[in-house]
Each structure stands twice: as structure tokens, then as C-alpha cells.
Design a protein around this motif. Structure first.
Motif, PDB file in Angstrom:
ATOM      1  N   VAL A  92     -19.274  42.841  26.482  1.00  0.00           N
ATOM      2  CA  VAL A  92     -19.499  42.453  25.092  1.00  0.00           C
ATOM      3  C   VAL A  92     -19.783  40.971  25.111  1.00  0.00           C
ATOM      4  O   VAL A  92     -19.026  40.190  25.679  1.00  0.00           O
ATOM      5  CB  VAL A  92     -18.264  42.746  24.206  1.00  0.00           C
ATOM      6  N   VAL A  93     -20.886  40.566  24.533  1.00  0.00           N
ATOM      7  CA  VAL A  93     -21.298  39.174  24.624  1.00  0.00           C
ATOM      8  C   VAL A  93     -21.030  38.447  23.314  1.00  0.00           C
ATOM      9  O   VAL A  93     -21.156  39.018  22.236  1.00  0.00           O
ATOM     10  CB  VAL A  93     -22.792  39.085  25.013  1.00  0.00           C
ATOM     11  N   LEU A  94     -20.638  37.204  23.440  1.00  0.00           N
ATOM     12  CA  LEU A  94     -20.465  36.366  22.252  1.00  0.00           C
ATOM     13  C   LEU A  94     -21.808  35.740  21.910  1.00  0.00           C
ATOM     14  O   LEU A  94     -22.570  35.365  22.790  1.00  0.00           O
ATOM     15  CB  LEU A  94     -19.458  35.239  22.533  1.00  0.00           C
ATOM     16  N   THR A  95     -22.100  35.619  20.647  1.00  0.00           N
ATOM     17  CA  THR A  95     -23.360  35.001  20.245  1.00  0.00           C
ATOM     18  C   THR A  95     -23.363  33.512  20.572  1.00  0.00           C
ATOM     19  O   THR A  95     -24.371  32.859  20.419  1.00  0.00           O
ATOM     20  CB  THR A  95     -23.634  35.199  18.738  1.00  0.00           C
ATOM     21  N   ALA A  96     -22.233  32.995  21.073  1.00  0.00           N
ATOM     22  CA  ALA A  96     -22.166  31.583  21.446  1.00  0.00           C
ATOM     23  C   ALA A  96     -22.796  31.328  22.809  1.00  0.00           C
ATOM     24  O   ALA A  96     -22.843  30.205  23.258  1.00  0.00           O
ATOM     25  CB  ALA A  96     -20.720  31.102  21.443  1.00  0.00           C
ATOM     26  N   PHE A  97     -23.283  32.371  23.487  1.00  0.00           N
ATOM     27  CA  PHE A  97     -23.985  32.192  24.757  1.00  0.00           C
ATOM     28  C   PHE A  97     -25.205  31.313  24.524  1.00  0.00           C
ATOM     29  O   PHE A  97     -25.819  31.381  23.461  1.00  0.00           O
ATOM     30  CB  PHE A  97     -24.486  33.545  25.268  1.00  0.00           C
ATOM     31  N   PRO A  98     -25.609  30.522  25.511  1.00  0.00           N
ATOM     32  CA  PRO A  98     -26.875  29.796  25.381  1.00  0.00           C
ATOM     33  C   PRO A  98     -28.010  30.807  25.149  1.00  0.00           C
ATOM     34  O   PRO A  98     -27.958  31.922  25.681  1.00  0.00           O
ATOM     35  CB  PRO A  98     -27.034  29.101  26.735  1.00  0.00           C
ATOM     36  N   PRO A  99     -29.023  30.463  24.368  1.00  0.00           N
ATOM     37  CA  PRO A  99     -30.079  31.418  24.012  1.00  0.00           C
ATOM     38  C   PRO A  99     -30.733  32.121  25.202  1.00  0.00           C
ATOM     39  O   PRO A  99     -30.942  33.332  25.159  1.00  0.00           O
ATOM     40  CB  PRO A  99     -31.099  30.568  23.258  1.00  0.00           C
ATOM     41  N   LEU A 100     -31.036  31.393  26.295  1.00  0.00           N
ATOM     42  CA  LEU A 100     -31.666  32.030  27.452  1.00  0.00           C
ATOM     43  C   LEU A 100     -30.731  33.043  28.095  1.00  0.00           C
ATOM     44  O   LEU A 100     -31.147  34.135  28.469  1.00  0.00           O
ATOM     45  CB  LEU A 100     -32.098  30.981  28.485  1.00  0.00           C
ATOM     46  N   LEU A 101     -29.441  32.708  28.189  1.00  0.00           N
ATOM     47  CA  LEU A 101     -28.480  33.632  28.775  1.00  0.00           C
ATOM     48  C   LEU A 101     -28.352  34.889  27.915  1.00  0.00           C
ATOM     49  O   LEU A 101     -28.231  35.992  28.428  1.00  0.00           O
ATOM     50  CB  LEU A 101     -27.122  32.947  28.934  1.00  0.00           C
ATOM     51  N   LEU A 102     -28.424  34.725  26.607  1.00  0.00           N
ATOM     52  CA  LEU A 102     -28.367  35.871  25.692  1.00  0.00           C
ATOM     53  C   LEU A 102     -29.577  36.779  25.898  1.00  0.00           C
ATOM     54  O   LEU A 102     -29.446  38.004  25.917  1.00  0.00           O
ATOM     55  CB  LEU A 102     -28.303  35.368  24.249  1.00  0.00           C
ATOM     56  N   VAL A 103     -30.761  36.211  26.102  1.00  0.00           N
ATOM     57  CA  VAL A 103     -31.981  36.998  26.363  1.00  0.00           C
ATOM     58  C   VAL A 103     -31.828  37.775  27.670  1.00  0.00           C
ATOM     59  O   VAL A 103     -32.111  38.974  27.738  1.00  0.00           O
ATOM     60  CB  VAL A 103     -33.231  36.086  26.420  1.00  0.00           C
ATOM     61  N   LEU A 104     -31.375  37.094  28.736  1.00  0.00           N
ATOM     62  CA  LEU A 104     -31.198  37.746  30.031  1.00  0.00           C
ATOM     63  C   LEU A 104     -30.135  38.837  29.959  1.00  0.00           C
ATOM     64  O   LEU A 104     -30.283  39.910  30.547  1.00  0.00           O
ATOM     65  CB  LEU A 104     -30.828  36.718  31.104  1.00  0.00           C
ATOM     66  N   TRP A 105     -29.051  38.586  29.219  1.00  0.00           N
ATOM     67  CA  TRP A 105     -27.997  39.585  29.063  1.00  0.00           C
ATOM     68  C   TRP A 105     -28.534  40.810  28.335  1.00  0.00           C
ATOM     69  O   TRP A 105     -28.289  41.939  28.732  1.00  0.00           O
ATOM     70  CB  TRP A 105     -26.811  38.985  28.306  1.00  0.00           C
ATOM     71  N   ARG A 106     -29.297  40.581  27.282  1.00  0.00           N
ATOM     72  CA  ARG A 106     -29.856  41.690  26.486  1.00  0.00           C
ATOM     73  C   ARG A 106     -30.806  42.536  27.343  1.00  0.00           C
ATOM     74  O   ARG A 106     -30.866  43.746  27.182  1.00  0.00           O
ATOM     75  CB  ARG A 106     -30.562  41.142  25.245  1.00  0.00           C
ATOM     76  N   GLU A 107     -31.543  41.910  28.286  1.00  0.00           N
ATOM     77  CA  GLU A 107     -32.413  42.667  29.182  1.00  0.00           C
ATOM     78  C   GLU A 107     -31.610  43.636  30.052  1.00  0.00           C
ATOM     79  O   GLU A 107     -32.050  44.750  30.306  1.00  0.00           O
ATOM     80  CB  GLU A 107     -33.199  41.721  30.102  1.00  0.00           C
ATOM     81  N   GLN A 108     -30.434  43.214  30.489  1.00  0.00           N
ATOM     82  CA  GLN A 108     -29.602  44.052  31.353  1.00  0.00           C
ATOM     83  C   GLN A 108     -28.766  45.055  30.567  1.00  0.00           C
ATOM     84  O   GLN A 108     -28.369  46.079  31.100  1.00  0.00           O
ATOM     85  CB  GLN A 108     -28.662  43.173  32.193  1.00  0.00           C
ATOM     86  N   HIS A 109     -28.466  44.743  29.313  1.00  0.00           N
ATOM     87  CA  HIS A 109     -27.600  45.586  28.494  1.00  0.00           C
ATOM     88  C   HIS A 109     -28.266  45.866  27.139  1.00  0.00           C
ATOM     89  O   HIS A 109     -27.806  45.382  26.106  1.00  0.00           O
ATOM     90  CB  HIS A 109     -26.252  44.899  28.254  1.00  0.00           C
ATOM     91  N   PRO A 110     -29.355  46.654  27.126  1.00  0.00           N
ATOM     92  CA  PRO A 110     -30.088  46.865  25.868  1.00  0.00           C
ATOM     93  C   PRO A 110     -29.242  47.522  24.769  1.00  0.00           C
ATOM     94  O   PRO A 110     -29.483  47.305  23.595  1.00  0.00           O
ATOM     95  CB  PRO A 110     -31.273  47.746  26.263  1.00  0.00           C
TER      96      PRO A 110
END
Length: 140
Positions: A92-110
Motif C-alpha cells: 500500500v503506497v502513501l501518496t507522499a511518495f515522490p512523483p516518479l516513485l509513485l509512477v514506477l510503483w503503479r507500473e508494478q502494482h496496477p
């Protein structure tokens, strides 16, 4: 008679112990892994990304495949061990992640869940404390 072949007296990294191909054990292993896991593009990815993690700037990055197993230059990115772990191991990701890390995380966990970050820092001084009286009221 064979023409003279110059042999390396030390690895390009400076190590004097040569294992094979004029490389020390560490450099030889990295070269072999580069060919096997990164299609020979690992060094190009690191050079393109300035030998630093693209998220936090850590100067000791590895290479992340944005599409697992697909070794294409534009689908690989330099990430440090910490950011790489967050991409792969955070459920479960926090929206406080840096934007690029959030994009990369979303790619792995759609289908992953995103949790809103709640900031609990006190910005103003707290209200004056009021003594709490838990004694039962006296009857007259």
C-alpha cells in the motif's frame, strides 16, 4: 610466430588480481550479469542517469526493469536499493511518495491501493491544558 598480445596487468577499476578477460572478479561478475540480465545495457542506463538514483539521487544505484525481463534502454531506470525495494515490496503506497516513485510503483502494482498521507505535525501551539476531574460529584 604469434604477434605479441598485450595482457592487462590490472583491472580497469585498479584491482591487481585479474580473473578473466583482463577484469577482476567483481568487474567480471558485473559484466557477466550485465550481459545476462540487462542485455549489455546496464552501463548505458547508469551513464544516461548520471550514475545516481533517478528518485532520490543516491550515488550508488542499480538498474530497474520497468517491464520485468524486457531489457530495452528506455524501459530501464537507475534506482538505489531503497527506492527499488519500495517499488517492488510496498503493498500500500502513501501518496507522499515522490512523483516518479509513485509512477514506477503503479507500473508494478496496477491494482494496488493508494493511501492518503495524513500529516499529524502540530503547526500551532496546542490549546491550554484543562485539568480533568474524574471524581464523582458530591451530593449535598
Amino acid at each position: 610466430m604469434k604477434k605479441g598480445v598485450q595482457t592487462a596487468i590490472c583491472c580497469p577499476c585498479g584491482n591487481e588480481k585479474i580473473l578473466a578477460l583482463g577484469l577482476c572478479a567483481t568487474c567480471y561478475t558485473l559484466k557477466r550479469q550485465d550481459a545476462e540480465y540487462f542485455g549489455g545495457l546496464r552501463e548505458q542506463v547508469l551513464e544516461r542517469d548520471g550514475y545516481a538514483c533517478r528518485v532520490c539521487g543516491d550515488p550508488d544505484p542499480g538498474v530497474h526493469h520497468r517491464e520485468p525481463g524486457n531489457s530495452v534502454l528506455h524501459l530501464m531506470i537507475a534506482l538505489c536499493a531503497g527506492c527499488h525495494a519500495k517499488v517492488h515490496r510496498t503493498k500500500v503506497v502513501l501518496t507522499a511518495f515522490p512523483p516518479l516513485l509513485l509512477v514506477l510503483w503503479r507500473e508494478q502494482h496496477p491494482q494496488g491501493h493508494e493511501q492518503t498521507y495524513i500529516d499529524f505535525k502540530v503547526r500551532k501551539p496546542p490549546a491550554q491544558s484543562v485539568p480533568l476531574n474524574f471524581e464523582p460529584a458530591k451530593e449535598d
